[in-house]
Design a protein around this motif. Structure first.
Motif, PDB file in Angstrom:
ATOM      1  N   LEU A  40      27.148  13.895 -55.469  1.00 26.53           N
ATOM      2  CA  LEU A  40      26.097  12.828 -56.277  1.00 26.53           C
ATOM      3  C   LEU A  40      27.451  12.034 -57.710  1.00 26.53           C
ATOM      4  CD1 LEU A  40      23.992  16.547 -56.765  1.00 26.53           C
ATOM      5  CD2 LEU A  40      23.603  14.074 -56.148  1.00 26.53           C
ATOM      6  N   GLN A  41      28.463  11.831 -56.952  1.00 24.10           N
ATOM      7  CA  GLN A  41      28.911  10.819 -58.345  1.00 24.10           C
ATOM      8  C   GLN A  41      29.501   9.389 -57.841  1.00 24.10           C
ATOM      9  OE1 GLN A  41      30.342  12.842 -61.066  1.00 24.10           O
ATOM     10  NE2 GLN A  41      28.180  14.496 -60.006  1.00 24.10           N
ATOM     11  N   GLU A  42      28.515   9.108 -56.858  1.00 23.95           N
ATOM     12  CA  GLU A  42      28.498   7.434 -56.542  1.00 23.95           C
ATOM     13  C   GLU A  42      27.720   7.496 -56.692  1.00 23.95           C
ATOM     14  OE1 GLU A  42      30.063   7.450 -52.402  1.00 23.95           O
ATOM     15  OE2 GLU A  42      32.261   8.236 -52.605  1.00 23.95           O
ATOM     16  N   GLY A  43      27.638   5.573 -56.572  1.00 25.79           N
ATOM     17  CA  GLY A  43      25.542   5.533 -56.640  1.00 25.79           C
ATOM     18  C   GLY A  43      25.624   4.972 -57.881  1.00 25.79           C
ATOM     19  N   GLU A  44      24.282   4.805 -57.900  1.00 22.64           N
ATOM     20  CA  GLU A  44      23.662   4.130 -59.373  1.00 22.64           C
ATOM     21  C   GLU A  44      23.295   5.461 -60.089  1.00 22.64           C
ATOM     22  OE1 GLU A  44      18.945   2.383 -59.994  1.00 22.64           O
ATOM     23  OE2 GLU A  44      19.174   2.996 -58.524  1.00 22.64           O
ATOM     24  N   TYR A  45      23.355   6.942 -59.697  1.00 16.18           N
ATOM     25  CA  TYR A  45      22.926   8.058 -60.704  1.00 16.18           C
ATOM     26  C   TYR A  45      23.679   8.493 -60.980  1.00 16.18           C
ATOM     27  CZ  TYR A  45      18.156   6.651 -59.985  1.00 16.18           C
ATOM     28  OH  TYR A  45      17.233   5.660 -59.715  1.00 16.18           O
ATOM     29  N   ALA A  46      25.259   8.704 -60.581  1.00 17.23           N
ATOM     30  CA  ALA A  46      26.821   9.184 -60.643  1.00 17.23           C
ATOM     31  C   ALA A  46      26.436   9.364 -61.874  1.00 17.23           C
ATOM     32  CB  ALA A  46      27.620   7.974 -60.022  1.00 17.23           C
ATOM     33  N   GLY A  47      27.382  10.847 -61.825  1.00 22.34           N
ATOM     34  CA  GLY A  47      26.853  10.999 -63.661  1.00 22.34           C
ATOM     35  C   GLY A  47      25.945  12.120 -64.293  1.00 22.34           C
ATOM     36  N   ILE A  48      25.142  11.567 -64.197  1.00 28.23           N
ATOM     37  CA  ILE A  48      23.971  12.468 -63.941  1.00 28.23           C
ATOM     38  C   ILE A  48      24.521  14.317 -64.708  1.00 28.23           C
ATOM     39  CG2 ILE A  48      21.597  13.580 -64.111  1.00 28.23           C
ATOM     40  CD1 ILE A  48      20.987  10.279 -63.405  1.00 28.23           C
ATOM     41  N   ALA A  49      24.927  14.523 -63.453  1.00 27.55           N
ATOM     42  CA  ALA A  49      24.964  15.985 -63.174  1.00 27.55           C
ATOM     43  C   ALA A  49      26.505  16.187 -63.095  1.00 27.55           C
ATOM     44  CB  ALA A  49      24.364  16.421 -62.646  1.00 27.55           C
ATOM     45  N   PRO A  50      27.867  15.858 -63.775  1.00 25.96           N
ATOM     46  CA  PRO A  50      29.111  15.202 -63.625  1.00 25.96           C
ATOM     47  C   PRO A  50      29.791  16.899 -62.918  1.00 25.96           C
ATOM     48  CG  PRO A  50      28.713  16.065 -66.261  1.00 25.96           C
ATOM     49  CD  PRO A  50      27.196  15.746 -65.265  1.00 25.96           C
ATOM     50  N   HIS A  51      29.116  17.751 -62.865  1.00 25.11           N
ATOM     51  CA  HIS A  51      29.290  18.730 -62.056  1.00 25.11           C
ATOM     52  C   HIS A  51      29.391  19.723 -61.090  1.00 25.11           C
ATOM     53  CE1 HIS A  51      32.265  20.264 -65.776  1.00 25.11           C
ATOM     54  NE2 HIS A  51      30.643  20.507 -66.342  1.00 25.11           N
ATOM     55  N   ALA A  52      28.086  18.902 -60.485  1.00 27.36           N
ATOM     56  CA  ALA A  52      27.994  18.460 -59.267  1.00 27.36           C
ATOM     57  C   ALA A  52      28.395  17.389 -58.351  1.00 27.36           C
ATOM     58  CB  ALA A  52      25.874  18.322 -59.238  1.00 27.36           C
ATOM     59  N   LEU A  53      28.662  18.070 -57.373  1.00 24.45           N
ATOM     60  CA  LEU A  53      30.076  16.808 -56.131  1.00 24.45           C
ATOM     61  C   LEU A  53      28.824  15.976 -55.340  1.00 24.45           C
ATOM     62  CD1 LEU A  53      33.362  18.902 -55.228  1.00 24.45           C
ATOM     63  CD2 LEU A  53      32.876  17.008 -56.396  1.00 24.45           C
ATOM     64  N   GLY A  54      28.155  16.746 -55.127  1.00 23.22           N
ATOM     65  CA  GLY A  54      26.761  16.269 -53.283  1.00 23.22           C
ATOM     66  C   GLY A  54      26.405  18.263 -53.393  1.00 23.22           C
ATOM     67  N   ASP A  55      26.290  17.452 -51.682  1.00 24.02           N
ATOM     68  CA  ASP A  55      25.397  18.525 -50.762  1.00 24.02           C
ATOM     69  C   ASP A  55      26.848  18.266 -50.056  1.00 24.02           C
ATOM     70  OD1 ASP A  55      22.912  18.867 -52.469  1.00 24.02           O
ATOM     71  OD2 ASP A  55      22.650  16.741 -51.379  1.00 24.02           O
ATOM     72  N   VAL A  56      27.310  18.797 -49.116  1.00 31.63           N
ATOM     73  CA  VAL A  56      27.142  19.186 -47.479  1.00 31.63           C
ATOM     74  C   VAL A  56      26.744  19.203 -46.168  1.00 31.63           C
ATOM     75  CG1 VAL A  56      29.379  19.801 -46.766  1.00 31.63           C
ATOM     76  CG2 VAL A  56      29.384  19.217 -48.346  1.00 31.63           C
ATOM     77  N   VAL A  57      26.916  19.006 -45.333  1.00 33.10           N
ATOM     78  CA  VAL A  57      25.441  19.509 -44.476  1.00 33.10           C
ATOM     79  C   VAL A  57      26.179  19.447 -43.272  1.00 33.10           C
ATOM     80  CG1 VAL A  57      23.544  18.846 -43.005  1.00 33.10           C
ATOM     81  CG2 VAL A  57      23.196  18.120 -45.561  1.00 33.10           C
ATOM     82  N   ILE A  58      26.002  20.967 -42.646  1.00 27.73           N
ATOM     83  CA  ILE A  58      27.150  20.913 -41.281  1.00 27.73           C
ATOM     84  C   ILE A  58      25.900  21.843 -40.240  1.00 27.73           C
ATOM     85  CG2 ILE A  58      29.278  22.507 -40.345  1.00 27.73           C
ATOM     86  CD1 ILE A  58      29.733  22.866 -43.264  1.00 27.73           C
ATOM     87  N   SER A  59      26.215  21.062 -38.420  1.00 23.61           N
ATOM     88  CA  SER A  59      25.113  21.685 -37.889  1.00 23.61           C
ATOM     89  C   SER A  59      26.686  22.787 -37.182  1.00 23.61           C
ATOM     90  CB  SER A  59      25.729  20.672 -36.782  1.00 23.61           C
ATOM     91  OG  SER A  59      24.969  21.305 -35.725  1.00 23.61           O
ATOM     92  N   ALA A  60      25.538  23.479 -37.402  1.00 21.92           N
ATOM     93  CA  ALA A  60      26.334  25.324 -36.784  1.00 21.92           C
ATOM     94  C   ALA A  60      26.324  25.077 -35.557  1.00 21.92           C
ATOM     95  CB  ALA A  60      25.468  25.712 -36.622  1.00 21.92           C
ATOM     96  N   ASP A  61      25.464  24.549 -34.891  1.00 22.26           N
ATOM     97  CA  ASP A  61      25.808  24.006 -32.871  1.00 22.26           C
ATOM     98  C   ASP A  61      27.041  23.163 -32.533  1.00 22.26           C
ATOM     99  OD1 ASP A  61      23.092  25.198 -32.584  1.00 22.26           O
ATOM    100  OD2 ASP A  61      21.999  23.492 -33.492  1.00 22.26           O
TER     101      ASP A  61
END
Length: 124
Positions: A40-61
């Motif tokens: 969430l800190q890259e691209g067109e909307y970077a910086g809108i939520a300065p403390h939100a790094l982003g999302d991590v999605v992990i496959s348990a399988d």
């Protein structure tokens, strides 16, 4: 890792079917993978939520299969993949930035994973 104390991220643990759909839709790779990070800190909307790094999605399988192959617990593998995803959100890259950057990321992963083990965070 130079993140403010208020830093946030979203973590989702899904199955191979769900991560395959995400991988296909966002990265044009029609296969399951172990972890995907969305900054969430890259691209067109970077910086809108300065403390939100982003999302991590992990496959348990996939994590469970990889854990068995590496003779480690599934919890250890999930923890490693979470660490890997967070490093991506902090700017580390092993895919597009060449061998030196891949080695830098691998070194940081080993350092942090070793620290988690030493401090007892990975003990059942």
């Amino acid at each position: 890792m130079a993140c403010p104390e208020e830093t946030e991220l979203s973590v989702s643990i899904v199955g191979d079917r769900a991560i395959r759909i995400i991988n296909r839709e966002y990265l044009a790779k029609d296969r399951p993978t172990n972890v995907i990070s969305f900054s969430l800190q890259e691209g067109e909307y970077a910086g809108i939520a300065p403390h939100a790094l982003g999302d991590v999605v992990i496959s348990a399988d996939t994590a469970a299969r990889e854990a068995a192959e590496a003779d480690m617990t599934t919890f250890e593998r999930l923890s490693f993949l979470l660490l890997h995803g967070i490093l991506h959100l902090c700017g580390y890259d092993h895919e597009r930035s060449g061998e030196a950057e891949a080695a830098r990321m691998e070194k940081k992963e080993s350092e942090l994973f070793g620290l988690l083990k030493k401090e007892g965070f990975l003990n059942p």
